[in-house]
Design a protein around this motif. Structure first.
Motif, mmCIF file in Angstrom:
data_model
loop_
_atom_site.group_PDB
_atom_site.id
_atom_site.type_symbol
_atom_site.label_atom_id
_atom_site.label_comp_id
_atom_site.label_asym_id
_atom_site.label_seq_id
_atom_site.Cartn_x
_atom_site.Cartn_y
_atom_site.Cartn_z
ATOM 1 N N ALA A 383 0.926 -1.019 0.608
ATOM 2 C CA ALA A 383 0.056 -0.122 -0.376
ATOM 3 C C ALA A 383 0.626 1.418 -0.114
ATOM 4 C CB ALA A 383 -0.819 -0.391 0.725
ATOM 5 N N ALA A 384 2.426 1.455 0.137
ATOM 6 C CA ALA A 384 2.528 2.741 -0.569
ATOM 7 C C ALA A 384 3.464 2.575 -1.548
ATOM 8 C CB ALA A 384 4.956 2.187 0.384
ATOM 9 N N ASN A 385 2.781 2.586 -2.594
ATOM 10 C CA ASN A 385 2.320 2.933 -3.625
ATOM 11 C C ASN A 385 3.869 3.018 -4.136
ATOM 12 O OD1 ASN A 385 -0.058 2.641 -3.604
ATOM 13 N ND2 ASN A 385 -0.175 4.888 -2.976
ATOM 14 N N CYS A 386 5.154 2.686 -3.639
ATOM 15 C CA CYS A 386 6.305 2.777 -3.526
ATOM 16 C C CYS A 386 6.688 1.233 -3.748
ATOM 17 C CB CYS A 386 6.727 4.186 -3.412
ATOM 18 S SG CYS A 386 8.365 3.818 -3.844
ATOM 19 N N GLY A 387 8.599 1.103 -5.378
ATOM 20 C CA GLY A 387 9.072 -0.023 -4.399
ATOM 21 C C GLY A 387 9.706 0.386 -2.965
ATOM 22 N N GLU A 388 10.058 -0.668 -2.888
ATOM 23 C CA GLU A 388 11.108 -0.129 -1.414
ATOM 24 C C GLU A 388 12.040 0.344 -1.973
ATOM 25 O OE1 GLU A 388 13.108 -4.097 -0.120
ATOM 26 O OE2 GLU A 388 13.840 -4.590 -2.122
ATOM 27 N N GLY A 389 13.487 0.380 -1.036
ATOM 28 C CA GLY A 389 14.439 1.266 -1.279
ATOM 29 C C GLY A 389 14.464 3.377 -0.397
ATOM 30 N N MET A 390 14.964 4.243 -1.254
ATOM 31 C CA MET A 390 14.464 5.269 -0.399
ATOM 32 C C MET A 390 12.968 5.960 -1.431
ATOM 33 S SD MET A 390 16.300 6.876 1.303
ATOM 34 C CE MET A 390 17.763 5.998 0.820
ATOM 35 N N HIS A 391 12.439 6.015 -0.451
ATOM 36 C CA HIS A 391 11.427 6.948 -0.796
ATOM 37 C C HIS A 391 10.903 8.617 -0.639
ATOM 38 C CE1 HIS A 391 8.596 3.597 -0.113
ATOM 39 N NE2 HIS A 391 9.361 3.420 -0.110
ATOM 40 N N ALA A 392 11.419 9.071 0.074
ATOM 41 C CA ALA A 392 11.544 10.689 0.912
ATOM 42 C C ALA A 392 12.823 11.131 0.816
ATOM 43 C CB ALA A 392 10.999 11.014 0.691
ATOM 44 N N VAL A 393 13.689 12.332 0.320
ATOM 45 C CA VAL A 393 14.227 13.176 0.996
ATOM 46 C C VAL A 393 14.453 14.827 1.401
ATOM 47 C CG1 VAL A 393 17.271 13.593 0.669
ATOM 48 C CG2 VAL A 393 16.433 11.262 -0.399
ATOM 49 N N HIS A 394 13.854 14.991 2.786
ATOM 50 C CA HIS A 394 13.960 16.425 2.886
ATOM 51 C C HIS A 394 15.525 16.135 3.615
ATOM 52 C CE1 HIS A 394 9.420 15.291 2.930
ATOM 53 N NE2 HIS A 394 10.067 13.451 3.356
ATOM 54 N N ARG A 395 15.124 17.781 3.390
ATOM 55 C CA ARG A 395 16.089 18.778 3.842
ATOM 56 C C ARG A 395 15.677 19.481 5.500
ATOM 57 N NH1 ARG A 395 20.167 23.733 1.185
ATOM 58 N NH2 ARG A 395 21.427 24.192 2.704
ATOM 59 N N MET A 396 17.132 19.103 6.774
ATOM 60 C CA MET A 396 16.055 19.791 7.826
ATOM 61 C C MET A 396 16.594 21.717 7.592
ATOM 62 S SD MET A 396 18.086 17.365 10.493
ATOM 63 C CE MET A 396 16.830 15.448 10.685
ATOM 64 N N ARG A 401 21.896 19.354 6.376
ATOM 65 C CA ARG A 401 21.579 17.671 7.175
ATOM 66 C C ARG A 401 20.289 17.232 5.946
ATOM 67 N NH1 ARG A 401 22.870 19.316 12.413
ATOM 68 N NH2 ARG A 401 25.062 18.728 12.860
ATOM 69 N N TRP A 402 20.173 15.915 5.873
ATOM 70 C CA TRP A 402 18.987 15.383 5.094
ATOM 71 C C TRP A 402 18.613 14.196 6.297
ATOM 72 C CZ3 TRP A 402 18.438 17.856 0.201
ATOM 73 C CH2 TRP A 402 18.703 18.908 0.268
ATOM 74 N N LEU A 403 17.114 14.338 6.068
ATOM 75 C CA LEU A 403 16.427 13.074 6.721
ATOM 76 C C LEU A 403 15.655 12.439 5.452
ATOM 77 C CD1 LEU A 403 15.240 11.723 9.249
ATOM 78 C CD2 LEU A 403 13.391 13.534 8.669
ATOM 79 N N GLU A 404 16.112 10.810 5.351
ATOM 80 C CA GLU A 404 15.325 10.426 4.580
ATOM 81 C C GLU A 404 14.424 8.401 5.317
ATOM 82 O OE1 GLU A 404 19.884 9.212 2.656
ATOM 83 O OE2 GLU A 404 18.979 8.197 3.600
ATOM 84 N N THR A 405 13.592 9.080 4.223
ATOM 85 C CA THR A 405 12.632 7.718 4.894
ATOM 86 C C THR A 405 12.551 6.779 3.621
ATOM 87 O OG1 THR A 405 11.175 8.791 3.715
ATOM 88 C CG2 THR A 405 10.913 9.770 5.974
ATOM 89 N N ALA A 406 12.773 5.348 4.587
ATOM 90 C CA ALA A 406 13.111 3.833 3.071
ATOM 91 C C ALA A 406 12.003 3.029 3.340
ATOM 92 C CB ALA A 406 14.654 4.004 2.684
ATOM 93 N N THR A 407 12.318 1.716 3.091
ATOM 94 C CA THR A 407 11.694 0.952 3.695
ATOM 95 C C THR A 407 12.664 -0.995 2.312
ATOM 96 O OG1 THR A 407 9.966 0.129 1.206
ATOM 97 C CG2 THR A 407 9.622 2.060 3.112
ATOM 98 N N ILE A 408 11.909 -1.899 3.659
ATOM 99 C CA ILE A 408 12.573 -2.712 3.686
ATOM 100 C C ILE A 408 11.836 -4.657 2.943
ATOM 101 C CG2 ILE A 408 13.825 -3.324 5.031
ATOM 102 C CD1 ILE A 408 15.715 -3.660 1.954
ATOM 103 N N ASP A 409 11.171 -4.743 1.848
ATOM 104 C CA ASP A 409 10.372 -5.655 1.585
ATOM 105 C C ASP A 409 11.413 -6.264 2.767
ATOM 106 O OD1 ASP A 409 8.983 -7.579 0.929
ATOM 107 O OD2 ASP A 409 9.054 -7.362 -1.043
ATOM 108 N N ILE A 410 10.824 -6.891 4.032
ATOM 109 C CA ILE A 410 11.236 -8.224 4.509
ATOM 110 C C ILE A 410 10.845 -9.582 4.103
ATOM 111 C CG2 ILE A 410 10.963 -9.675 6.929
ATOM 112 C CD1 ILE A 410 12.787 -6.844 6.809
#
Length: 430
Positions: A383-396, A401-410
């Motif tokens: 339901a994330a509507n995106c492949g695993e790996g890096m989803h978004a990169v935000h600059r603080m 500094r950069w904050l990333e959100t990522a997923t890994i398929d267990i």
């Protein structure tokens, strides 16, 4: 025997159908769950015992009570699989995660697909332990020389002069001897016997009960020691008995240590429980260490330990322990914080379900550890509507500094280390 299986955060209602649980069984299971330290002060950390049903929380494993048992499995997706097939795949993946996190070498290849579908997590672990122990016992129990003291008619070993000329001074026919004797009644075998005795009381499948009875007979001459009195620190593993290392780790798992807690009190029940957030963190950390072995990067789990504040007397306050530090030499190049919860799709939530507290935590990590790359890692789901790996990169705001959100398929076991390593190699937007 009433047996039910649910997923974490699911609710099972009271009733008598196959997808419900009788109220009396729910009461017994909830009582065992509430006795676990993982339940917290309110006793609701494992199960919510409501008026209409039982609701699982973020704890997985098996809870067994008198005449009933409940298995709680993690929410891991396997596309194309449903029902018993999906349940079997979840059990297999969970056993793999436990083996990696607890540094166990479990060969689950001999467990058939049907066994994964019909046996609970507890029965599968008992099977793996008992089969491995049977093979080891057939090759011979470990033995060690242990010092003995006895009064004998002939000298054996060396004479205990002090005892001979005090206690035995009036009995010249007896000699106070001190000698070493080869024996199997050692700490390692006592631990194995205690584990066999414990598992014999809770095993339900015929095959497991048969193997455990055979093992109980093999350990008949070993002293009975309560689990609370076992001397784990007296176990000596060397080249002569190194093959018992994995069995010792499995025994630790099944009689209660590390992630799970065991509550064995006869009719009170038994629980084998794991906190999924901790299990996910340890699993990712260990797999990432393996993935980066051939690089100049190293992985530190639960390291750092810097303090957020300093008191007037220069004592540190509010110590931090980031989940994973990725280092190049002494430089921290990435901080990864694992979160066992589902990331949201962009269209549903611009923040992707990332909590404000998680962002503040990562900002603090970046400041304390002077790290410019901060990553929140979640389990992947469809339901994330995106492949695993890096989803978004935000600059603080206000810094580089950069904050990333990522997923890994267990659920995808193939190339897991490579896919995990890709998250540390580069950034990509979804």
């Amino acid at each position: 025997m009433i047996r039910r299986t649910i997923l974490e955060w699911e609710t099972i209602r009271y009733g008598w159908s196959a997808d419900e649980i009788p109220a009396y069984a729910a009461d017994r299971i909830a009582a065992v769950a509430a006795a676990s330290p993982l339940s917290g002060r309110g006793g609701g950390g494992v199960l919510e015992h409501g008026r209409q049903g039982l609701r699982a929380r973020g704890i997985v494993g098996v809870i067994a009570a008198d005449g009933c048992a409940m298995e709680i499995l993690p929410k891991i997706e396997f596309p194309g699989e449903e029902g018993a097939e999906a349940t079997g795949s979840i059990r297999r993946r969970l056993v793999h995660m436990i083996a990696v996190a607890l540094d166990l070498k479990i060969d689950a290849g001999q467990v058939t697909k049907l066994d994964w579908q019909r046996e609970t997590l507890l029965e599968i672990l008992i099977r793996l332990f008992s089969e491995k122990l049977v093979d080891a016992v057939r090759q011979g129990m470990p033995r060690r020389y242990v010092e003995h003291a006895d009064d004998l008619p002939v000298l054996r070993g060396r004479l205990d002069v002090t005892r001979q000329f005090t206690v035995l001074s009036a009995e010249p026919s007896r000699l106070a001897c001190r000698f070493d004797a080869l024996t199997a009644d050692i700490a390692l075998n006592r631990i194995m016997k205690a584990a066999v005795a414990q598992l014999t009381r809770i095993a339900r499948t015929a095959d497991n009960q048969r193997r455990l009875r055979e093992l109980a007979f093999a350990y008949a001459d070993i002293a009975n020691v309560p689990i609370s009195s076992l001397r784990w620190d007296h176990v000596v593993l060397d080249r002569t008995n190194s093959r018992w290392r994995e069995l010792l780790n499995l025994a630790r798992l099944l009689v209660g240590e590390r992630f799970q807690t065991t509550s064995a009190g006869g009719s009170d029940g038994f629980s084998l429980l794991f906190e999924m957030s901790s299990l996910f963190e340890e699993y990712v950390a260990r797999m990432l260490k393996r993935a980066l072995l051939d690089t100049d990067l190293s992985v530190v789990s639960q390291g750092g330990r810097l303090f957020c504040l300093e008191s007037d007397d220069r004592r540190g306050l509010f110590q931090t322990r980031p989940d994973i530090l990725v280092k190049r030499g002494n430089e921290i190049v990435q901080i990864i914080d694992t979160k066992w919860k589902r990331i949201a799709a962009h269209i549903d939530d611009p923040k992707q379900g990332v909590s404000q507290g998680d962002v503040y935590q990562m900002m603090a990590y970046g400041q304390l550890y002077k790290c410019d790359r901060l990553t929140l890692l979640y389990p992947h789901h469809a339901a994330a509507n995106c492949g695993e790996g890096m989803h978004a990169v935000h600059r603080m705001t206000g810094c580089d500094r950069w904050l990333e959100t990522a997923t890994i398929d267990i659920g995808r076991g193939e190339m897991f280390r490579e896919r995990l390593r890709a998250i540390t190699d580069h950034q990509r937007a979804c």
